[in-house]
Motif scaffolding. Structure first.
Motif, short mmCIF file in Angstrom:
data_model
loop_
_atom_site.label_atom_id
_atom_site.label_comp_id
_atom_site.label_asym_id
_atom_site.label_seq_id
_atom_site.Cartn_x
_atom_site.Cartn_y
_atom_site.Cartn_z
N THR A 254 0.82 -1.21 0.00
CA THR A 254 0.00 0.00 0.00
C THR A 254 0.86 1.26 0.00
O THR A 254 0.41 2.30 -0.46
CB THR A 254 -0.97 0.01 1.20
OG1 THR A 254 -0.21 0.05 2.43
CG2 THR A 254 -1.87 -1.20 1.20
N VAL A 255 2.07 1.18 0.52
CA VAL A 255 3.00 2.31 0.40
C VAL A 255 3.29 2.57 -1.07
O VAL A 255 3.30 3.72 -1.54
CB VAL A 255 4.32 2.03 1.16
CG1 VAL A 255 5.37 3.07 0.82
CG2 VAL A 255 4.06 2.02 2.67
N ALA A 258 0.38 4.25 -2.45
CA ALA A 258 0.33 5.67 -2.07
C ALA A 258 1.20 6.52 -2.99
O ALA A 258 0.82 7.63 -3.38
CB ALA A 258 0.77 5.83 -0.62
N TYR A 307 4.89 6.30 4.25
CA TYR A 307 3.71 6.88 3.59
C TYR A 307 3.96 8.35 3.22
O TYR A 307 3.67 8.78 2.09
CB TYR A 307 2.49 6.78 4.51
CG TYR A 307 1.76 5.46 4.45
CD1 TYR A 307 1.34 4.93 3.24
CD2 TYR A 307 1.48 4.75 5.61
CE1 TYR A 307 0.67 3.72 3.18
CE2 TYR A 307 0.81 3.53 5.57
CZ TYR A 307 0.41 3.03 4.34
OH TYR A 307 -0.25 1.82 4.30
#
Length: 409
Positions: A254-255, A258, A307
């Protein structure tokens, strides 16, 4: 209210580049689980990414020339079929050498058929908001990071890397081929307008051979090369580095997503800003921000920092990537746009090829990614320096009519 068909071209381009580039760039997601499952080193797997870009570069030049001659639809259809075939075959590779050939060579050639031809076609459809149109097609890269990478991570976790890669191949066939059928040439201009007033000075003056020998081509190519060499390694090894720092695998994916979201916003904002302040200023700003972002990875360890830096880094490289096409269009005109942007894109793919392989080699040699980020920072500063040498493009009289409904949209 009738919708200008140029925006349909843009929409199809987003889908095609999302699948076409998203599947190729997802190799970074496969890196650690493939290494763990097969015993292949990160360097050997990363070599497939090196081959991706080494083959994508010349292929991009060739596909661009073919699109100028035979049309973008035929080129993208061929590339989409080849991409699905390469992914399906690579998923069944029994040795790392087979994987390098199937994933590195076949997918690299296929991926070269998408961005340059579609970008050239978009610039022919638009006169106003051209930077925005090109930026949106380029946004397919970011959409691919946001969607294909988490999908690949989920498929790998539940079904293994081979089934995941095979599924991505089937998905490529399912979406790219229908989207390619929507691509078509812009309407022909009236004979008088097209023969005289509609042609830009560059269209009348430049042949491919002459354009390739200009200092403008050299400056754009070297900047694009250094830009991509600076960010390709950090992008490719982003997930593996986060996992090495203790971030869970799904969170690390998910980083990466992002960074894709930030890249998407960067492409749109960068395109809008370039329409107002000019491509050169926006490129210099984005390259400087990219160099700073890369250097900060040396100090990043926890999930929140990953993030935050992903948002900054993704915005920076996203803001500059579509703008090289605008410079090529402004310097060399529409007639040879596919060929010339394919040539410039070839230089960029060499830069993209260096980072993943160098990052894998540096990790295997030194046990960390420290020198990857230091080297990428230095190359990024070099890209800024070259970008300052851009001369202002000449003003053109653009031939494509500008419908009121569309271009104000």
């Amino acid at each position: 209210m009738k919708i200008f068909y140029g925006w349909v071209i843009v929409g199809a381009g987003i889908v095609i580049t999302c699948l076409g580039m998203g599947t190729m760039m997802s190799l970074g997601i496969f890196l650690q689980p493939m290494s763990a499952a097969t015993g292949w080193s990160r360097t050997s797997i990363s070599t497939a990414a090196l081959l991706n870009f080494l083959y994508m570069g010349p292929a991009s030049f060739l596909w661009g020339a073919l699109s100028d001659r035979f049309g973008t639809r035929a080129v993208v259809l061929s590339g989409g079929a080849l991409l699905g075939l390469g992914l399906a075959a690579a998923s069944q590779a029994g040795t790392v050498g087979q994987f390098q050939i199937l994933f590195g060579m076949i997918i690299g050639v296929a991926a070269g058929s998408f961005y340059a031809p579609l970008t050239a076609t978009a610039t022919r459809w638009f006169s106003r908001h051209r930077s925005l149109a090109v930026a949106l097609i380029s946004a397919g890269f970011a959409v691919g990071s946001m969607t294909i990478s988490p999908l690949a991570r989920w498929l790998i976790t539940d079904y293994g890397w081979r089934s995941a890669m095979l599924t991505l191949g089937a998905l490529s066939w399912l979406l790219i081929i229908p989207a390619a059928l929507l691509v078509r040439k812009p309407p022909a201009l009236p004979r008088a307008a097209g023969a005289a007033a509609g042609m830009s000075p560059a269209d009348r003056e430049f042949t491919v051979a002459r354009a390739l020998c200009t200092p403008q081509f050299a400056a754009i190519s070297f900047t694009y090369f250094a830009c991509c060499a600076a960010h390709s390694g950090p992008i490719f090894h982003m997930v593996s580095y986060a996992i090495d720092c203790g971030v869970p695998a799904m969170a690390a994916a998910t980083v990466f997503g992002a960074a894709g979201v930030a890249s998407l916003s960067g492409r749109v904002i960068g395109g809008l800003a370039a329409d107002r302040i000019g491509a050169k200023r926006m490129i210099v700003f984005g390259l400087a921000l990219q160099a700073v972002s890369v250097s900060l990875y040396v100090f990043t360890r926890d999930l929140a920092s990953f993030y935050g830096l992903a948002l900054m880094f993704g915005f920076s490289y996203g803001a500059v990537m579509p703008l090289y096409a605008i410079l090529v269009r402004e310097y060399f005109g529409a007639r040879i746009m596919g060929t010339m942007f394919g040539a410039v894109n070839m230089a960029s793919t060499l830069g993209m090829a260096i980072g993943p392989w160098a990052g894998g080699w540096l990790y295997d040699t030194y046990g960390s990614y420290f020198w990857l980020y230091i080297g990428s920072f230095g190359i990024g500063l070099g890209a800024v320096a070259i970008a300052f040498t851009f001369r202002p493009p000449r003003e053109f009289s653009l031939g494509l009519p500008c419908p009121n409904v569309t271009q104000s949209a």
